[in-house]
Design an enzyme around this catalytic site. Sequence first.
Site, PDB file in Angstrom:
ATOM      1  N   LEU A  41       0.973  -1.107  -0.009  1.00  0.00           N
ATOM      2  CA  LEU A  41       0.016  -0.045   0.043  1.00  0.00           C
ATOM      3  C   LEU A  41       0.894   1.356   0.024  1.00  0.00           C
ATOM      4  CD1 LEU A  41      -2.927   0.554  -0.066  1.00  0.00           C
ATOM      5  CD2 LEU A  41      -2.955   0.297   2.576  1.00  0.00           C
ATOM      6  N   ASP A  42       0.710   2.019  -0.885  1.00  0.00           N
ATOM      7  CA  ASP A  42       1.566   3.158  -1.062  1.00  0.00           C
ATOM      8  C   ASP A  42       1.976   3.964   0.407  1.00  0.00           C
ATOM      9  OD1 ASP A  42       1.760   2.665  -3.810  1.00  0.00           O
ATOM     10  OD2 ASP A  42       0.109   3.923  -4.256  1.00  0.00           O
TER      11      ASP A  42
END
Length: 180
Positions: A41-42
């Site tokens: 997840l960024d």
Amino acid sequence: MLIALNKPYGVLCQFTDRSTPARRTLAEFGLPPAVYPAGRLDFDSEGLLLLTDDGRLAHRLTDPRHKQPKTYWVQVEGTPTAAQLQQLRAGLVLSDGPTRPARVRPIAPPPLWPRDPPVRFRKTVPDAWLELQIHEGRNRQVRRMTAAVGLPTLRLVRVAVGRHRLDGLLPGQWRALETT
């Protein structure tokens, strides 16, 4: 073992950071030893991150052939038109190739925690929320998809991976999940 973590904004999906200055990492959340992220997840995205100590389970959760849908709540700049939503539903061609069709629908602003720092607000530019579901997980894919149709992402929160949901976890909180 399978863990659901609500990854806060501004946290790396790894346990160490060698950059200077060091950024926040998963090490600060008291997770069980030997778990690692099943997917990513960024840094500037929030929400559900699954972690496991089981390589087979990680593969089953992340490999596109297993078609685990990933569901996001996306705050976008602008007001989505029917044509823009249809483009997302049909699939787009991004710089790394075509995407699979997405499921997308407008939603009311969801009941989320405040983000730190807050999302920029501009009086002259409207924003809207979408629920978007994809079956892939390319680098920054949701952000690139919304930008490609003229709806830049302001906030991105993953709320589900397959049958696993965020279900009330606050940023930084985690819980063990059933693996069956």
